[in-house]
Write an enzyme that holds these catalytic residues in place. Structure first.
Site, PDB file in Angstrom:
ATOM      1  N   SER A 145       0.843  -1.190   0.000  1.00  0.00           N
ATOM      2  CA  SER A 145       0.000   0.000   0.000  1.00  0.00           C
ATOM      3  C   SER A 145       0.880   1.243   0.000  1.00  0.00           C
ATOM      4  O   SER A 145       1.980   1.243  -0.578  1.00  0.00           O
ATOM      5  CB  SER A 145      -0.920  -0.068   1.226  1.00  0.00           C
ATOM      6  N   TYR A 159      -4.297   7.308  -7.699  1.00  0.00           N
ATOM      7  CA  TYR A 159      -3.401   6.509  -6.843  1.00  0.00           C
ATOM      8  C   TYR A 159      -3.906   6.462  -5.397  1.00  0.00           C
ATOM      9  O   TYR A 159      -3.963   5.385  -4.785  1.00  0.00           O
ATOM     10  CB  TYR A 159      -2.001   7.121  -6.902  1.00  0.00           C
ATOM     11  N   LYS A 163      -5.056   3.004  -3.418  1.00  0.00           N
ATOM     12  CA  LYS A 163      -4.353   2.493  -2.229  1.00  0.00           C
ATOM     13  C   LYS A 163      -5.313   2.434  -1.034  1.00  0.00           C
ATOM     14  O   LYS A 163      -5.213   1.516  -0.201  1.00  0.00           O
ATOM     15  CB  LYS A 163      -3.122   3.337  -1.927  1.00  0.00           C
TER      16      LYS A 163
HETATM   17  N1  LIG Z   1       8.485   4.136  -4.628  1.00  0.00           N
HETATM   18  C1  LIG Z   1       7.826   4.661  -3.626  1.00  0.00           C
HETATM   19  O1  LIG Z   1       8.213   5.702  -3.063  1.00  0.00           O
HETATM   20  C2  LIG Z   1       6.575   3.984  -3.103  1.00  0.00           C
HETATM   21  C3  LIG Z   1       5.953   4.536  -1.986  1.00  0.00           C
HETATM   22  C4  LIG Z   1       4.792   3.925  -1.487  1.00  0.00           C
HETATM   23  C5  LIG Z   1       4.301   2.781  -2.115  1.00  0.00           C
HETATM   24  N2  LIG Z   1       4.932   2.270  -3.205  1.00  0.00           N
HETATM   25  C6  LIG Z   1       4.356   1.071  -3.836  1.00  0.00           C
HETATM   26  O2  LIG Z   1       5.360   0.090  -3.985  1.00  0.00           O
HETATM   27  C7  LIG Z   1       5.029  -0.773  -5.087  1.00  0.00           C
HETATM   28  C8  LIG Z   1       6.246  -0.904  -5.996  1.00  0.00           C
HETATM   29  O3  LIG Z   1       6.520   0.360  -6.563  1.00  0.00           O
HETATM   30  P1  LIG Z   1       7.964   0.807  -7.093  1.00  0.00           P
HETATM   31  O4  LIG Z   1       8.262   2.084  -6.437  1.00  0.00           O
HETATM   32  O5  LIG Z   1       8.919  -0.317  -7.018  1.00  0.00           O
HETATM   33  O6  LIG Z   1       7.559   1.140  -8.604  1.00  0.00           O
HETATM   34  P2  LIG Z   1       8.254   0.842  -9.996  1.00  0.00           P
HETATM   35  O7  LIG Z   1       9.725   0.932  -9.883  1.00  0.00           O
HETATM   36  O8  LIG Z   1       7.544   1.709 -10.965  1.00  0.00           O
HETATM   37  O9  LIG Z   1       7.891  -0.691 -10.257  1.00  0.00           O
HETATM   38  C9  LIG Z   1       6.572  -1.070 -10.533  1.00  0.00           C
HETATM   39  C10 LIG Z   1       6.554  -2.554 -10.865  1.00  0.00           C
HETATM   40  O10 LIG Z   1       5.194  -2.902 -11.224  1.00  0.00           O
HETATM   41  C11 LIG Z   1       5.237  -3.597 -12.455  1.00  0.00           C
HETATM   42  N3  LIG Z   1       4.007  -3.353 -13.217  1.00  0.00           N
HETATM   43  C12 LIG Z   1       3.453  -2.170 -13.558  1.00  0.00           C
HETATM   44  N4  LIG Z   1       2.385  -2.362 -14.328  1.00  0.00           N
HETATM   45  C13 LIG Z   1       2.246  -3.700 -14.471  1.00  0.00           C
HETATM   46  C14 LIG Z   1       1.344  -4.526 -15.178  1.00  0.00           C
HETATM   47  N5  LIG Z   1       0.348  -4.022 -15.925  1.00  0.00           N
HETATM   48  N6  LIG Z   1       1.505  -5.878 -15.101  1.00  0.00           N
HETATM   49  C15 LIG Z   1       2.525  -6.399 -14.392  1.00  0.00           C
HETATM   50  N7  LIG Z   1       3.412  -5.664 -13.705  1.00  0.00           N
HETATM   51  C16 LIG Z   1       3.279  -4.327 -13.763  1.00  0.00           C
HETATM   52  C17 LIG Z   1       6.468  -3.073 -13.176  1.00  0.00           C
HETATM   53  O11 LIG Z   1       6.981  -4.039 -14.073  1.00  0.00           O
HETATM   54  P3  LIG Z   1       6.825  -4.026 -15.671  1.00  0.00           P
HETATM   55  O12 LIG Z   1       6.850  -2.607 -16.125  1.00  0.00           O
HETATM   56  O13 LIG Z   1       8.002  -4.844 -16.096  1.00  0.00           O
HETATM   57  O14 LIG Z   1       5.532  -4.705 -15.948  1.00  0.00           O
HETATM   58  C18 LIG Z   1       7.440  -2.922 -12.024  1.00  0.00           C
HETATM   59  O15 LIG Z   1       8.095  -4.142 -11.757  1.00  0.00           O
HETATM   60  C19 LIG Z   1       3.815  -0.142  -5.758  1.00  0.00           C
HETATM   61  O16 LIG Z   1       2.639  -0.811  -5.363  1.00  0.00           O
HETATM   62  C20 LIG Z   1       3.827   1.291  -5.215  1.00  0.00           C
HETATM   63  O17 LIG Z   1       2.539   1.857  -5.220  1.00  0.00           O
HETATM   64  C21 LIG Z   1       6.054   2.842  -3.716  1.00  0.00           C
END
Ligand SMILES: NC(=O)c1ccc[n+]([C@@H]2O[C@H](COP(=O)([O-])OP(=O)(O)OC[C@H]3O[C@@H](n4cnc5c(N)ncnc54)[C@H](OP(=O)(O)O)[C@@H]3O)[C@@H](O)[C@H]2O)c1
Length: 261
Positions: A145, A159, A163
């Site tokens: 989340s 978003y 969440k």
């Molecule tokens: N980064 C932050 O600061 C932060 C903060 C709070 C929460 N989060 C949460 O943490 C989680 C991971 O985020 P992240 O920061 O690592 O983001 P990210 O670097 O953009 O990675 C997102 C991942 O989701 C995959 N994805 C996106 N669309 C997809 C689809 N249609 N089918 C399958 N896979 C898909 C992407 O892979 P492909 O493009 O290869 O499909 C990638 O592996 C998310 O749920 C995000 O909301 C992140």
């Protein structure tokens, strides 16, 4: 290591969105901790790199590339876990998207629909497909989340709503499935492509102050690398106890480390 921890060494864990960022870190770390890992995302080459890294560290992993919003892919991911590893102990619903970064007045409903499909419906579908196996193992569902679930931000309507919905999905799942453990986890800011997107494109719809907050934290080197919250999420995927089910937990909750001490 405690007896409980030893018993979890051969767990099988599915991690979505494992091609980069937080998901790739969680996959590598659960692999290092002795779990067998099924990784999925659309980027086949990057998934293969994650599998190679887990195998090089002595772990076992397979990749099932595909779009997690596709029910056929969802089924294939669960089937692969059972076919290759014989059981399924945890899923980490990590794949997520931030876009569209737009204000409600300017938004396109189709863009919101895409966000809702990836961030909410995909975790619902994967959880449903996995449930029979998770029940058998008294397993865990870890829903990634965000603080955005409980704190609205201008330009992040899609978003924030997804969440918040994911959190309520988590609460409902915990009530309906007492045999499994369901957690919504708040990973904090993580240095991934999602943060880069905020810095690159966020100023189109976010307030200047909100945008500057993220840019400033990055400039100061204050955004943790994925392996930092990733380690906590890996611990929760393998060891979260049933009595925590239904919680919305921070990655740095002090109870997490006690699970492996
Ligand atoms: N980064 C932050 O600061 C932060 C903060 C709070 C929460 N989060 C949460 O943490 C989680 C991971 O985020 P992240 O920061 O690592 O983001 P990210 O670097 O953009 O990675 C997102 C991942 O989701 C995959 N994805 C996106 N669309 C997809 C689809 N249609 N089918 C399958 N896979 C898909 C992407 O892979 P492909 O493009 O290869 O499909 C990638 O592996 C998310 O749920 C995000 O909301 C992140």
């Amino acid at each position: 290591m405690s007896e409980d921890a030893k018993q979890t060494m051969n767990q099988t864990v599915i991690v979505t969105g494992a091609s980069r960022g937080l998901g790739a870190a969680v996959a590598r770390i659960v692999g290092e901790m002795g779990a067998r890992v099924v990784v999925t995302a659309r980027s086949e080459d990057k998934l293969a790199e994650v599998v190679t890294a887990i195998q090089a560290a002595g772990g076992a992993a397979i990749a099932v590339p595909g779009d997690i919003s596709d029910p056929v892919v969802v089924r294939a991911v669960v089937d692969a876990a059972i076919t290759h590893f014989g059981q399924l102990d945890a899923i980490v619903n990590n794949a997520g998207v931030l876009e569209p970064i737009t204000r409600i007045a300017e938004t396109d409903a189709h863009d919101w629909q895409h966000n809702w499909t990836i961030n909410v419906l995909a975790p619902v579908m994967l959880t449903q497909a996995a449930l029979p196996h998770l029940r058998a193992q008294k397993g865990r569902v870890i829903n990634i989340s965000s603080g955005a679930a409980v704190s609205a931000k201008i330009g992040w309507g899609a978003y924030c709503t997804t969440k918040a919905a994911l959190n309520m999905f988590n609460s409902t799942l915990a009530l309906e499935e007492p045999v499994i453990t369901a957690l919504a986890v708040r990973p904090g800011m993580v240095d991934t492509e999602m943060q880069a997107l905020i810095r690159r494109e966020g100023d189109s719809a976010m307030t200047e102050q909100d945008h500057a907050f993220f840019v400033g934290h990055h400039q100061q080197g204050e955004i943790p690398a994925p392996a930092i919250p990733g380690r906590a999420i890996a611990i929760l995927a393998l060891y979260a106890p049933p009595e925590w089910s239904g919680e919305f937990i921070r990655w740095d909750d002090e109870r997490v480390e006690t699970l492996i001490s």
